[in-house]
Motif scaffolding. Structure first.
Motif, PDB file in Angstrom:
ATOM      1  N   ARG A  66       0.825  -1.153  -0.056  1.00 53.54           N
ATOM      2  CA  ARG A  66      -0.033  -0.021  -0.031  1.00 53.54           C
ATOM      3  C   ARG A  66       1.110   1.280  -0.004  1.00 53.54           C
ATOM      4  O   ARG A  66       2.131   1.210   0.379  1.00 53.54           O
ATOM      5  CB  ARG A  66      -1.006  -0.121   1.234  1.00 53.54           C
ATOM      6  CG  ARG A  66      -1.766  -1.317   1.384  1.00 53.54           C
ATOM      7  CD  ARG A  66      -2.841  -1.085   2.244  1.00 53.54           C
ATOM      8  NE  ARG A  66      -3.924  -0.317   1.796  1.00 53.54           N
ATOM      9  CZ  ARG A  66      -5.255  -0.511   2.584  1.00 53.54           C
ATOM     10  NH1 ARG A  66      -5.489  -1.015   3.523  1.00 53.54           N
ATOM     11  NH2 ARG A  66      -5.992   0.455   2.009  1.00 53.54           N
ATOM     12  N   TYR A  67       0.211   2.437  -0.318  1.00 54.62           N
ATOM     13  CA  TYR A  67       1.004   3.732  -0.403  1.00 54.62           C
ATOM     14  C   TYR A  67       1.541   4.013   1.032  1.00 54.62           C
ATOM     15  O   TYR A  67       0.813   3.837   2.108  1.00 54.62           O
ATOM     16  CB  TYR A  67       0.000   4.584  -0.845  1.00 54.62           C
ATOM     17  CG  TYR A  67       0.348   5.904  -0.538  1.00 54.62           C
ATOM     18  CD1 TYR A  67       1.227   6.899  -0.993  1.00 54.62           C
ATOM     19  CD2 TYR A  67      -0.352   6.673   0.623  1.00 54.62           C
ATOM     20  CE1 TYR A  67       1.627   7.955  -0.696  1.00 54.62           C
ATOM     21  CE2 TYR A  67      -0.149   8.070   1.010  1.00 54.62           C
ATOM     22  CZ  TYR A  67       0.955   8.697   0.287  1.00 54.62           C
ATOM     23  OH  TYR A  67       1.103   9.942   0.702  1.00 54.62           O
ATOM     24  N   SER A  68       2.650   4.608   1.104  1.00 59.96           N
ATOM     25  CA  SER A  68       3.197   5.253   2.123  1.00 59.96           C
ATOM     26  C   SER A  68       4.032   6.624   1.899  1.00 59.96           C
ATOM     27  O   SER A  68       4.556   6.632   0.692  1.00 59.96           O
ATOM     28  CB  SER A  68       4.284   4.271   2.875  1.00 59.96           C
ATOM     29  OG  SER A  68       5.025   4.979   3.726  1.00 59.96           O
ATOM     30  N   ASP A  69       3.703   7.629   2.549  1.00 56.57           N
ATOM     31  CA  ASP A  69       4.303   9.125   2.291  1.00 56.57           C
ATOM     32  C   ASP A  69       5.959   8.699   2.453  1.00 56.57           C
ATOM     33  O   ASP A  69       6.779   9.155   1.847  1.00 56.57           O
ATOM     34  CB  ASP A  69       4.179   9.881   3.476  1.00 56.57           C
ATOM     35  CG  ASP A  69       2.865  10.464   3.255  1.00 56.57           C
ATOM     36  OD1 ASP A  69       2.269  10.197   2.160  1.00 56.57           O
ATOM     37  OD2 ASP A  69       2.302  11.447   4.231  1.00 56.57           O
ATOM     38  N   PHE A  70       6.326   7.827   3.173  1.00 57.92           N
ATOM     39  CA  PHE A  70       7.799   7.606   3.689  1.00 57.92           C
ATOM     40  C   PHE A  70       8.426   6.456   2.630  1.00 57.92           C
ATOM     41  O   PHE A  70       9.510   6.185   2.738  1.00 57.92           O
ATOM     42  CB  PHE A  70       8.058   7.153   5.061  1.00 57.92           C
ATOM     43  CG  PHE A  70       7.606   8.080   6.013  1.00 57.92           C
ATOM     44  CD1 PHE A  70       8.415   9.408   6.221  1.00 57.92           C
ATOM     45  CD2 PHE A  70       6.412   8.327   6.457  1.00 57.92           C
ATOM     46  CE1 PHE A  70       8.259  10.374   7.110  1.00 57.92           C
ATOM     47  CE2 PHE A  70       6.135   9.291   7.372  1.00 57.92           C
ATOM     48  CZ  PHE A  70       7.115  10.307   7.562  1.00 57.92           C
ATOM     49  N   GLY A  71       7.508   5.720   2.021  1.00 59.33           N
ATOM     50  CA  GLY A  71       7.899   4.767   0.900  1.00 59.33           C
ATOM     51  C   GLY A  71       8.579   3.357   1.927  1.00 59.33           C
ATOM     52  O   GLY A  71       8.004   3.191   2.904  1.00 59.33           O
ATOM     53  N   VAL A  72       9.802   2.961   1.561  1.00 62.87           N
ATOM     54  CA  VAL A  72      10.379   1.639   2.363  1.00 62.87           C
ATOM     55  C   VAL A  72      11.614   2.216   2.977  1.00 62.87           C
ATOM     56  O   VAL A  72      12.260   3.110   1.956  1.00 62.87           O
ATOM     57  CB  VAL A  72      10.755   0.577   1.274  1.00 62.87           C
ATOM     58  CG1 VAL A  72      11.424  -0.605   1.930  1.00 62.87           C
ATOM     59  CG2 VAL A  72       9.377  -0.039   0.845  1.00 62.87           C
ATOM     60  N   SER A  73      12.124   2.192   4.051  1.00 60.80           N
ATOM     61  CA  SER A  73      13.129   2.506   4.529  1.00 60.80           C
ATOM     62  C   SER A  73      14.115   1.289   5.155  1.00 60.80           C
ATOM     63  O   SER A  73      13.658   0.524   5.739  1.00 60.80           O
ATOM     64  CB  SER A  73      13.040   3.675   5.700  1.00 60.80           C
ATOM     65  OG  SER A  73      12.439   3.274   6.871  1.00 60.80           O
ATOM     66  N   ILE A  74      15.277   1.508   5.114  1.00 63.48           N
ATOM     67  CA  ILE A  74      16.192   0.408   5.662  1.00 63.48           C
ATOM     68  C   ILE A  74      17.288   1.285   6.410  1.00 63.48           C
ATOM     69  O   ILE A  74      18.145   1.895   5.341  1.00 63.48           O
ATOM     70  CB  ILE A  74      16.542  -0.614   4.387  1.00 63.48           C
ATOM     71  CG1 ILE A  74      15.291  -1.054   3.558  1.00 63.48           C
ATOM     72  CG2 ILE A  74      17.583  -1.787   4.992  1.00 63.48           C
ATOM     73  CD1 ILE A  74      15.880  -1.943   2.349  1.00 63.48           C
ATOM     74  N   THR A  75      17.644   1.057   7.368  1.00 63.43           N
ATOM     75  CA  THR A  75      18.704   1.451   7.978  1.00 63.43           C
ATOM     76  C   THR A  75      19.556   0.655   8.795  1.00 63.43           C
ATOM     77  O   THR A  75      18.983  -0.335   9.494  1.00 63.43           O
ATOM     78  CB  THR A  75      18.314   2.625   9.118  1.00 63.43           C
ATOM     79  OG1 THR A  75      17.273   2.362   9.727  1.00 63.43           O
ATOM     80  CG2 THR A  75      17.997   3.955   8.153  1.00 63.43           C
ATOM     81  N   PRO A  76      21.022   0.532   9.048  1.00 64.32           N
ATOM     82  CA  PRO A  76      21.795  -0.315   9.421  1.00 64.32           C
ATOM     83  C   PRO A  76      22.327   0.319  10.941  1.00 64.32           C
ATOM     84  O   PRO A  76      23.128   1.075  10.867  1.00 64.32           O
ATOM     85  CB  PRO A  76      22.978  -0.413   8.616  1.00 64.32           C
ATOM     86  CG  PRO A  76      23.009   0.725   7.855  1.00 64.32           C
ATOM     87  CD  PRO A  76      21.675   1.556   8.014  1.00 64.32           C
ATOM     88  N   ASN A  77      21.710   0.077  12.004  1.00 64.70           N
ATOM     89  CA  ASN A  77      21.817   0.851  13.421  1.00 64.70           C
ATOM     90  C   ASN A  77      22.448   0.065  14.308  1.00 64.70           C
ATOM     91  O   ASN A  77      22.963   0.711  15.328  1.00 64.70           O
ATOM     92  CB  ASN A  77      20.307   1.336  13.711  1.00 64.70           C
ATOM     93  CG  ASN A  77      19.713   1.793  12.628  1.00 64.70           C
ATOM     94  OD1 ASN A  77      20.087   3.014  12.112  1.00 64.70           O
ATOM     95  ND2 ASN A  77      18.286   1.718  12.649  1.00 64.70           N
ATOM     96  N   LEU A  78      22.751  -1.070  14.117  1.00 64.98           N
ATOM     97  CA  LEU A  78      23.246  -1.902  15.222  1.00 64.98           C
ATOM     98  C   LEU A  78      24.228  -2.923  14.859  1.00 64.98           C
ATOM     99  O   LEU A  78      24.288  -3.792  13.990  1.00 64.98           O
ATOM    100  CB  LEU A  78      22.421  -2.611  16.073  1.00 64.98           C
ATOM    101  CG  LEU A  78      22.639  -3.267  17.541  1.00 64.98           C
ATOM    102  CD1 LEU A  78      23.083  -1.936  18.338  1.00 64.98           C
ATOM    103  CD2 LEU A  78      21.477  -3.883  18.220  1.00 64.98           C
ATOM    104  N   TYR A  79      25.415  -2.997  15.346  1.00 69.05           N
ATOM    105  CA  TYR A  79      26.555  -3.616  14.766  1.00 69.05           C
ATOM    106  C   TYR A  79      27.084  -4.252  16.150  1.00 69.05           C
ATOM    107  O   TYR A  79      27.414  -3.613  17.331  1.00 69.05           O
ATOM    108  CB  TYR A  79      27.800  -2.906  14.207  1.00 69.05           C
ATOM    109  CG  TYR A  79      29.108  -3.680  14.213  1.00 69.05           C
ATOM    110  CD1 TYR A  79      29.528  -4.753  13.204  1.00 69.05           C
ATOM    111  CD2 TYR A  79      30.094  -3.408  14.937  1.00 69.05           C
ATOM    112  CE1 TYR A  79      30.492  -5.506  13.431  1.00 69.05           C
ATOM    113  CE2 TYR A  79      31.102  -4.065  14.959  1.00 69.05           C
ATOM    114  CZ  TYR A  79      31.326  -5.232  14.158  1.00 69.05           C
ATOM    115  OH  TYR A  79      32.466  -5.939  14.133  1.00 69.05           O
ATOM    116  N   SER A  80      27.601  -5.537  16.217  1.00 69.03           N
ATOM    117  CA  SER A  80      28.285  -6.149  17.289  1.00 69.03           C
ATOM    118  C   SER A  80      29.215  -7.418  16.798  1.00 69.03           C
ATOM    119  O   SER A  80      29.107  -8.085  15.571  1.00 69.03           O
ATOM    120  CB  SER A  80      27.260  -6.762  18.365  1.00 69.03           C
ATOM    121  OG  SER A  80      26.639  -7.882  17.640  1.00 69.03           O
TER     122      SER A  80
END
Length: 438
Positions: free
Chosen positions: A291-305
């Motif tokens: 479905r429609y979204s103002d923000f589209g699809v977002s992918i962020t790499p926030n945690l590394y260990s």
């Protein structure tokens, strides 16, 4: 309102599973006792060591439900100009962790319940304050399932976990991806160098992963990946301000080797190098939405260990989709091309949906009417992050999210607008009275 919010913020209800931190029973007990002092009865629910406060007022068929959460994300104290666990009012801004997300709303709903408990209500009002929204919201899921089995699901849900004094009618579903690759050391000649990458959010000051805006904001991990892909260097070690999978790291530092035959022999890590280089194609993965979204699809790499010889990278993914299979297929294709020896796990809660309420629904129209009566100019909008309303919408509950104006959500110096905080209890009470009359 500010006195109650001040008391709530002093409870350090941080949810940080990586460090074994979770809210204890003190804050929900305070909420329960405060409500009881106003004649509003409730109970404390416990699930897997997390707590919620649940109650009902009025008689008859459940029509409206309030939800808000009292848990908060971790803090980097050195980035704050005030004590994050003491409410500090400067001008029209009330600073403190949770002032905007979401203890300002907890206080607003509590005071609305105090007012509503003095009225003759033509229908039952349910309410719940949960302590695990920031780590997935299993308590909300449990409550939704329980109400469904008991035939007590409300017609309307006002999820007090929004911002901007506008009804939020759309929110994407969240997915998590974990990529693992073993350490692979080799020795090369070169010079040890270091480079730091810092976050930049020049328009909207937040650390919430869902609000990251490519093309405007600069993510330090994506910048680091771009650097590695465009330079003949090898990673040795990565350090950074890693807090949580849905919190953007403020700063990361890469130790790397620039090959040089005149340099000394040094161990580098090919596994880490290839993992970090894969970030750029991963965050550009062509994930489809339903479905429609103002923000589209977002992918962020926030945690590394790094643990037991294995590098782990966690991606936060937001999309108007239920299809974890499609997401996994796309990410696997990228990994097979870039780091074929990596392992991928895609996680999501099958019982969680997304929020997609019509702007013409009665709930939205009533909220707009009440806001206008208080001089608030608003329009239905989409919220970037997920919320606990996603556990009720799959059952057909009509829902909106709502909250005060503020800023720096999930980031340092989080604040809420004092004027909007003081309006919250009145707005919530008036909306419920209007819905019950109808």
């Amino acid at each position: 309102m500010l006195e109650l919010l001040s008391q709530l913020i002093e409870f350090e209800t941080v949810n940080d599973p990586a460090k074994g931190k979770k809210p204890n029973k003190e804050c929900p007990k305070f909420i329960k006792d405060a409500l009881a002092s106003w004649g509003v009865e409730s109970e404390i629910i416990e699930e897997d060591g997390y707590y919620a406060v649940y109650g009902e007022i009025g008689e008859g068929t459940p029509k409206v439900m309030f939800m808000a959460h009292f848990d908060v994300v971790p803090v980097n104290v050195e980035e704050w100009k005030t004590d994050p666990f003491k409410l500090t009012v400067i001008g029209n801004k009330a600073y403190g962790r949770g002032s905007a997300d979401d203890k300002g709303n907890v206080a607003g709903v509590m005071l609305a319940l105090k007012e509503l408990s003095t009225k003759r209500l033509s229908g039952k009002v349910l309410f719940a304050f949960t302590g695990d929204e920031e780590i997935g919201g299993k308590l909300a899921m449990h409550i939704a399932e329980k109400l469904r089995k008991e035939g007590k699901l409300p017609k309307y849900l006002i999820n007090a976990d929004g911002a901007g004094m506008s009804p939020i009618i759309r929110r994407r579903k969240g997915f998590g991806a974990v990529i693992e690759i073993p350490q692979q050391k080799i020795t090369i000649r070169g010079k040890v160098m270091k480079r730091s990458f810092t976050i930049s959010t020049p328009v909207l000051q937040t650390r919430h992963a869902a609000y990251f805006m490519p093309g405007v904001d600069a993510h330090p991990m994506i910048a680091l990946s771009h650097f590695l892909r465009n330079n003949d260097v090898f990673a040795v070690k990565l350090e950074g301000k890693f807090l949580k999978s849905n919190v953007l790291p403020s700063r990361v530092e890469l130790t790397y080797i620039k090959p040089d035959e005149s340099g000394e022999e040094i161990e580098v890590d090919l596994g880490l190098t290839e993992l970090l280089k894969s970030i750029v194609p991963l965050v550009r993965a062509p994930i489809s939405a339903e479905r429609y979204s103002d923000f589209g699809v977002s992918i962020t790499p926030n945690l590394y260990s790094f643990e037991n010889g294995v590098h782990r990278l966690r991606l936060d993914i937001r999309a108007m989709s239920y299809s974890s299979g499609q997401i996994e297929k796309v990410l696997k294709e990228i990994l097979e091309f870039n780091i074929p020896n990596a392992e991928l796990t895609v996680r999501h809660n099958e019982k969680a949906g997304y929020l997609f309420t019509s702007p013409d629904s009665k709930l939205v129209r009533v909220m707009m009417k009440i806001l206008e009566s208080f001089g608030e100019k608003a329009k239905p909008v989409e919220g970037a992050g997920a919320s606990d309303s996603r556990y009720f919408t799959p059952y057909g509950v009509e829902a909106i999210d709502f909250g005060p104006r503020g800023g720096n959500v999930h980031g340092p110096n989080e604040y809420a607008d004092v004027n909007s905080l003081e309006l919250l209890p009145k707005i919530y009470a008036e909306v419920v009275m209007e819905l019950l009359q109808n």
